[in-house]
Scaffold this active site. Structure first.
Site, PDB file in Angstrom:
ATOM      1  N   PHE A  91       0.835  -1.195   0.000  1.00 62.50           N
ATOM      2  CA  PHE A  91       0.000   0.000   0.000  1.00 62.50           C
ATOM      3  C   PHE A  91       0.874   1.251   0.000  1.00 62.50           C
ATOM      4  O   PHE A  91       2.041   1.213   0.390  1.00 62.50           O
ATOM      5  CB  PHE A  91      -0.953   0.018   1.211  1.00 62.50           C
ATOM      6  CG  PHE A  91      -0.268   0.112   2.551  1.00 62.50           C
ATOM      7  CD1 PHE A  91      -0.016   1.351   3.144  1.00 62.50           C
ATOM      8  CD2 PHE A  91       0.111  -1.042   3.229  1.00 62.50           C
ATOM      9  CE1 PHE A  91       0.599   1.439   4.378  1.00 62.50           C
ATOM     10  CE2 PHE A  91       0.726  -0.960   4.470  1.00 62.50           C
ATOM     11  CZ  PHE A  91       0.978   0.285   5.042  1.00 62.50           C
ATOM     12  N   CYS A  92       0.281   2.349  -0.463  1.00 62.40           N
ATOM     13  CA  CYS A  92       0.929   3.662  -0.392  1.00 62.40           C
ATOM     14  C   CYS A  92      -0.079   4.624   0.227  1.00 62.40           C
ATOM     15  O   CYS A  92      -0.906   4.216   1.047  1.00 62.40           O
ATOM     16  CB  CYS A  92       1.444   4.117  -1.755  1.00 62.40           C
ATOM     17  SG  CYS A  92       0.184   4.228  -3.054  1.00 62.40           S
ATOM     18  N   TRP A  93      -0.041   5.895  -0.134  1.00 64.90           N
ATOM     19  CA  TRP A  93      -0.918   6.868   0.506  1.00 64.90           C
ATOM     20  C   TRP A  93      -2.367   6.733   0.050  1.00 64.90           C
ATOM     21  O   TRP A  93      -3.281   6.574   0.853  1.00 64.90           O
ATOM     22  CB  TRP A  93      -0.399   8.280   0.231  1.00 64.90           C
ATOM     23  CG  TRP A  93      -1.360   9.386   0.578  1.00 64.90           C
ATOM     24  CD1 TRP A  93      -1.792  10.390  -0.228  1.00 64.90           C
ATOM     25  CD2 TRP A  93      -2.032   9.597   1.828  1.00 64.90           C
ATOM     26  NE1 TRP A  93      -2.680  11.215   0.430  1.00 64.90           N
ATOM     27  CE2 TRP A  93      -2.856  10.747   1.698  1.00 64.90           C
ATOM     28  CE3 TRP A  93      -2.033   8.913   3.044  1.00 64.90           C
ATOM     29  CZ2 TRP A  93      -3.648  11.234   2.735  1.00 64.90           C
ATOM     30  CZ3 TRP A  93      -2.837   9.394   4.087  1.00 64.90           C
ATOM     31  CH2 TRP A  93      -3.618  10.538   3.924  1.00 64.90           C
TER      32      TRP A  93
ATOM     33  N   ILE B 264      -3.316   3.885   2.575  1.00 67.09           N
ATOM     34  CA  ILE B 264      -3.421   4.093   4.018  1.00 67.09           C
ATOM     35  C   ILE B 264      -4.509   5.106   4.350  1.00 67.09           C
ATOM     36  O   ILE B 264      -5.041   5.123   5.462  1.00 67.09           O
ATOM     37  CB  ILE B 264      -2.060   4.523   4.620  1.00 67.09           C
ATOM     38  CG1 ILE B 264      -2.104   4.407   6.145  1.00 67.09           C
ATOM     39  CG2 ILE B 264      -1.670   5.908   4.155  1.00 67.09           C
ATOM     40  CD1 ILE B 264      -0.778   4.643   6.812  1.00 67.09           C
TER      41      ILE B 264
END
Length: 349
Positions: free
Chosen positions: A93-95, A122
Site C-alpha cells: 500500500f501507499c498513501w 493508508i
C-alpha cells in the site's frame, strides 16, 4: 495479475492467517503513521520523493514520471530482493493506492511474486480508524490502576499483558509517560499513530469481560484519548495502589535512567520550577546539576507530584474503589490478580 482488496478484505485476511503488510511510501511517511505491524520497503527515499515532487511542480507530470522511472529502475533488483525474503502472503500500500503501490504490485507480479494492493491506500485505513473510534463501542468493564507517581502502574500493565490479561496501555501507544518528563528517552507518537495502535488493541480485547488500563489524563503527551474511552475509564472500577516512597524513587530511576539524559531533565524541571516553593526548587535544581538524582526525585515526589495527585483524586471521587498497600511492584501484582472483578464492588478472594 495482482488483486486490489478493500480495507475490510484486508482485516478479514489478517484475522485468519499470517499476512505481511508492506508500506512502500518513503521512510518519513512511514514513520509519521502506518498500519500497525507493517514493514517499510520504500519506493523512493525521502530525498528522491522531494526531488520528484519539485520536478512535478516546476516542470510537469511527464518529467516527474520519467525521473521516477529512472530512480526506481536503478534500485529494482534490491527492491525485489527484499520482497523475496517475505514468506507469507502480502499486501502493498501507499498513501492513496496510487502510482507507487500499483507499480510495486505490477513489478512483483512480473517477477512471479503474488501481492495484493490495498485499494485507497493508508488513507482508507485512516478513515476506517476514525469510524471505529466514532462507534463508541467498547463493552468491557475497565479496571483502572491508580497511584502516586512511581507506583509502577506501567510495569503492572506490562506484566498483566505478559501473563495474558487484557490490557490497554495508553502510555505505550502515545510514546509518552504522561508527565513533564514523560517523553525523555522515548519518541512520542502523533494522533494518527496513537489512534491506529489504540483501535488495533480495542479490536483484540473488546469481547473480554474486563480490561486493565491506567488512570491517565485525557491528554498524554501530544495525543488525546477518545472522549468515550476516557469517560468509561472515569466510571470504571478504580484500584488505588500504594508503595513506599523509596520503592517509587527506585522505579522512577530504573525507568528514566536520568544520568543518560541529565540536560533534558534539567530543562524539563525548569518548566515546573516556579510551581514549587523556592527553597525546595533550588535544592532540586542543585541535585539535578550535581547528578544526585535519587534526592531530586524524592523531593519532586514530596513537593510537586504527590500534592497534585492528592488534589486530583479529591476532585474526582470514584464509587468503586479498592486500595492495595504493597511493599513492591511484585507484591502489588500478586494482590492485583487475586481480586474478583465479577462484582461492581471489588472483593478479595
Amino acid at each position: 495479475m495482482f488483486r486490489d482488496i478493500s480495507i475490510q478484505d484486508l482485516l478479514f485476511i489478517k484475522e485468519r492467517e499470517p499476512h505481511t503488510l508492506i508500506d512502500v511510501r518513503s521512510p518519513s511517511e512511514y514513520k509519521e503513521a502506518t498500519i500497525p505491524g507493517s514493514i517499510n520497503i520504500p519506493f523512493f527515499s525521502d530525498e528522491e520523493r522531494a526531488e520528484i515532487g519539485t520536478l512535478y511542480k516546476r516542470v510537469g507530470k511527464d518529467a516527474a514520471n520519467e525521473r521516477g522511472l529512472e530512480i526506481f529502475s536503478a534500485k529494482l533488483p534490491d527492491f525485489i530482493r527484499q520482497f523475496k525474503t517475505i514468506e507469507t502472503p502480502m499486501t502493498v500500500f501507499c498513501w492513496r493506492g496510487g502510482m507507487r503501490s500499483k507499480t510495486a504490485a505490477t513489478v512483483l507480479d512480473l517477477m512471479g511474486i503474488n501481492a495484493n494492493r490495498l485499494s485507497g491506500g493508508i488513507r482508507t485505513y485512516r478513515q476506517w480508524v476514525v469510524k471505529e473510534l466514532e462507534k463508541e463501542d467498547f463493552p468491557p468493564k475497565l479496571i483502572v490502576l491508580n497511584g502516586y507517581t512511581g507506583t509502577g502502574k506501567t510495569l503492572l500493565l506490562q506484566r498483566l499483558a505478559d501473563e495474558g490479561h487484557p490490557v490497554i496501555d495508553l502510555e505505550q501507544f502515545a510514546g509518552h509517560r504522561g508527565s513533564i518528563f514523560g517523553q525523555i528517552g522515548l519518541e512520542p507518537n502523533n494522533q494518527k499513530k496513537f489512534d491506529s495502535l489504540l483501535v488495533q488493541q480495542i479490536q483484540k480485547v473488546k469481547q473480554k469481560p474486563y480490561v486493565f488500563i491506567e488512570g491517565e489524563s485525557k491528554r498524554i503527551g501530544k495525543v488525546l484519548v477518545p472522549s468515550y474511552l476516557f469517560d468509561k475509564k472515569e466510571n470504571g472500577i478504580h484500584v488505588f495502589i500504594h508503595l513506599p516512597i523509596e520503592e517509587r524513587v527506585h522505579n522512577i530511576l530504573s525507568d528514566y535512567n536520568p544520568w543518560e539524559s541529565q540536560e533534558q531533565f534539567i530543562e524539563a524541571f525548569r518548566l515546573i520550577q516556579r510551581r514549587i516553593h523556592v527553597p525546595i526548587a533550588k535544592e532540586i535544581e542543585e541535585s539535578l546539576n550535581e547528578g544526585h538524582f535519587e534526592s531530586a526525585v524524592k523531593l519532586l515526589l514530596e513537593h510537586y507530584y504527590d500534592p497534585r495527585y492528592e488534589y486530583s483524586t479529591t476532585k474526582r471521587p470514584h464509587e468503586n474503589n479498592f486500595v492495595i498497600h504493597a511493599s513492591s511492584v511484585d507484591d502489588a501484582y500478586d494482590q492485583l490478580v487475586k481480586l474478583n472483578y465479577t462484582n461492581e464492588k471489588l472483593i478479595t478472594k
